[in-house]
Design an enzyme around this catalytic site. Structure first.
Site, mmCIF file in Angstrom:
data_model
loop_
_atom_site.group_PDB
_atom_site.id
_atom_site.type_symbol
_atom_site.label_atom_id
_atom_site.label_comp_id
_atom_site.label_asym_id
_atom_site.label_seq_id
_atom_site.Cartn_x
_atom_site.Cartn_y
_atom_site.Cartn_z
ATOM 1 N N GLY A 5 -13.568 -4.178 -0.249
ATOM 2 C CA GLY A 5 -14.955 -3.604 -0.219
ATOM 3 C C GLY A 5 -15.138 -2.721 -1.220
ATOM 4 N N GLY A 61 -9.346 -8.870 -0.799
ATOM 5 C CA GLY A 61 -8.044 -9.322 -0.050
ATOM 6 C C GLY A 61 -7.551 -10.813 -0.426
ATOM 7 N N ARG A 117 0.860 -1.237 0.046
ATOM 8 C CA ARG A 117 0.048 0.043 0.091
ATOM 9 C C ARG A 117 0.875 1.327 -0.123
ATOM 10 N NH1 ARG A 117 -4.764 -2.535 4.050
ATOM 11 N NH2 ARG A 117 -5.974 -3.158 2.364
ATOM 12 N N LYS A 174 -18.942 -16.808 1.693
ATOM 13 C CA LYS A 174 -20.368 -16.609 1.896
ATOM 14 C C LYS A 174 -20.991 -15.896 0.824
ATOM 15 C CE LYS A 174 -20.267 -16.830 6.939
ATOM 16 N NZ LYS A 174 -20.251 -15.936 8.111
HETATM 17 P P1 AMP Z 1 -14.395 -14.058 1.310
HETATM 18 O O1 AMP Z 1 -13.595 -13.358 2.240
HETATM 19 O O2 AMP Z 1 -15.798 -13.969 1.341
HETATM 20 O O3 AMP Z 1 -13.830 -13.672 -0.074
HETATM 21 O O4 AMP Z 1 -13.898 -15.636 1.563
HETATM 22 C C1 AMP Z 1 -12.440 -16.074 1.521
HETATM 23 C C2 AMP Z 1 -12.499 -17.275 2.233
HETATM 24 O O5 AMP Z 1 -13.436 -18.237 1.760
HETATM 25 C C3 AMP Z 1 -11.053 -18.046 2.324
HETATM 26 O O6 AMP Z 1 -10.633 -17.907 3.315
HETATM 27 C C4 AMP Z 1 -11.305 -19.405 1.863
HETATM 28 O O7 AMP Z 1 -10.673 -20.251 2.243
HETATM 29 C C5 AMP Z 1 -12.902 -19.340 2.044
HETATM 30 N N1 AMP Z 1 -13.553 -20.449 1.220
HETATM 31 C C6 AMP Z 1 -13.474 -20.693 -0.098
HETATM 32 N N2 AMP Z 1 -14.126 -21.780 -0.457
HETATM 33 C C7 AMP Z 1 -14.683 -22.409 0.671
HETATM 34 C C8 AMP Z 1 -15.331 -23.778 0.967
HETATM 35 N N3 AMP Z 1 -15.516 -24.630 -0.061
HETATM 36 N N4 AMP Z 1 -15.353 -23.968 2.166
HETATM 37 C C9 AMP Z 1 -14.963 -23.084 3.140
HETATM 38 N N5 AMP Z 1 -14.430 -21.894 2.947
HETATM 39 C C10 AMP Z 1 -14.037 -21.516 1.672
#
Ligand code: AMP
Length: 395
Positions: free
Chosen positions: A375, A352, A37, A199
């Site tokens: 974000g 990230g 950054r 999620k």
């Molecule tokens: P996000 O911050 O929503 O982009 O989520 C990123 C996180 O999602 C990472 O730490 C991944 O390990 C997790 N992730 C991706 N695929 C899966 C999965 N099939 N089951 C559990 N966690 C997951």
């Protein structure tokens, strides 16, 4: 949306207040462990120096929530900046007040000063007008170069602009607006988006918005299981958001109605537990055993996704398609990162975790634009107005 740009301003002898994003990770000895950054802010800082302006930098670091916390001081970032610039950076112990004013009065043209962590004042995140005014009194013109904070209406990103005649974007912010703006308003086609991550909940708006704009929307990661549940598949112990199943159903219906090419994984890497030494199997997406968890996309899905990426002229990626932090489940995300890096498409990566994945696989230099704001880039792609951008002076 033509906003005033730093090159539009006369900076000689001017006090230039610059909102940068120096929210860098520090180790226990308060050394900066990743200076990306700080590096990203250099074009703007160097430009001000070269034009004989006085660069007064301000940033937040961490979440001190209105208290002065020594481990969240900006001095380590200032020290690192001085090393990279090869010139002194005067590190101030506050961000407003008489002492700060005095230090700024003593600055010569081309000097650089760094104010203390803005969030040592609760007024910063409250967008307090009085605090904004005190910040604005330190300078003649304002530059915002902190894309990562542009989706927040804080004193240093939004409030402060009310007290300047000229508020402009710096190089980093302009680059973000230009690339993300192109993806939003005039994408090259075919336009393919890959959305992953844990999620659905945080990404529902971007999925809904992208659905009407892209040629193909590829969905991977933890959120796919909520879609699978909505489709009536067995998902075993895979991560799921039961309260979002209805939402997933609506998205699937909507996609069908509008003829959107919404692509879900067709095979899945499963294991008894998601651990670093897990023994894995690959199963069809609708055949996840009741005792297993899905944690990555399988080889058929990789090929399916990679073929779409290969034929694209523009690719946007946010969120890993598996638990890429663990070796047994990293292949899907690694392969997607490679497919994007090898494609001739304009590629934009935000968030990230996808940025961490691209860096982990050493592919950053093959990507057209890596967004510095997770974000903020999502909100931009959702078509939302970013307060920190909207507040800048129109050309
Ligand atoms: P996000 O911050 O929503 O982009 O989520 C990123 C996180 O999602 C990472 O730490 C991944 O390990 C997790 N992730 C991706 N695929 C899966 C999965 N099939 N089951 C559990 N966690 C997951």
């Amino acid at each position: 949306m033509a906003k005033l740009f730093i090159e539009d301003l006369a900076l000689k002898g001017k006090r230039v207040l610059v909102r940068v994003d120096f929210n860098v990770p520090l180790d226990d000895n308060l050394n900066v462990t990743d200076d990306t950054r700080i590096q990203a802010s250099l074009p703007t800082i160097k430009y001000i120096i070269s034009k004989g302006g006085k660069a007064i930098l301000m940033s937040h670091l961490g979440r001190p929530k209105g208290a002065v916390i020594d481990s969240m001081r900006l001095a380590p970032a200032g020290k690192r900046l001085a090393e990279i610039l090869g010139k002194p950076v005067s590190i101030l112990s506050d961000c407003i007040g008489a002492e700060v004013q005095k230090a700024i009065n003593a600055m010569k043209d081309g000097d650089v000063a760094l104010l203390e962590n803005l969030r040592f004042y609760a007024e910063e995140t409250k967008n307090d007008p009085d605090f904004s005014k005190k910040l604005a009194e330190l300078a003649d013109v304002y530059i915002n170069d902190a894309f990562g904070s542009a989706h927040r209406a804080h004193a240093s990103t939004e409030g402060v602009t009310r007290y300047f005649k000229q508020s402009a974007c710096g190089y980093l912010l302009k680059k973000e607006i230009d690339y993300l703006g192109k993806a939003l308003e005039s994408p090259e086609r075919p336009y393919v988006a890959i959305i992953g991550g844990a999620k659905i909940s945080g990404k529902i708006d971007v999925i809904t918005s992208l659905m009407t704009k892209v040629d193909s929307l590829l969905i991977g990661g933890g959120m796919s299981y909520t879609f699978f549940r909505a489709m009536g598949y067995e998902i075993g112990n895979s991560i799921v958001e039961p309260d979002r199943v209805e939402m997933a159903k609506n998205i699937l219906d909507e996609a069908k109605k509008k003829g959107v090419d919404l692509v879900l994984p067709v095979d899945i890497v499963v294991a008894d537990d998601i651990t670093p030494d897990a023994k894995t199997d690959v199963v069809a997406a609708d055949k996840i055993p009741a005792s297993k968890s899905g944690a990555d996309i399988g080889p058929k899905s990789i090929k399916l996704f990679a073929d779409k990426i290969k034929s694209a002229k523009m690719v946007v990626w946010n969120g890993p398609v598996g638990v890429f932090e663990l070796e047994p489940f990293a292949n899907g995300t690694n392969s997607i990162a490679k497919a994007i890096a090898e494609s001739d498409a304009i590629s934009i990566i935000g968030g990230g975790d996808s940025v961490a994945a691209i860096n982990k696989f050493n592919l950053a230099d093959k990507i057209t634009h890596i967004s510095t704001g997770g974000g903020a880039s999502l909100e931009f792609l959702e078509g939302k107005t970013l307060p920190g951008v909207a507040a800048l002076t129109e050309k």
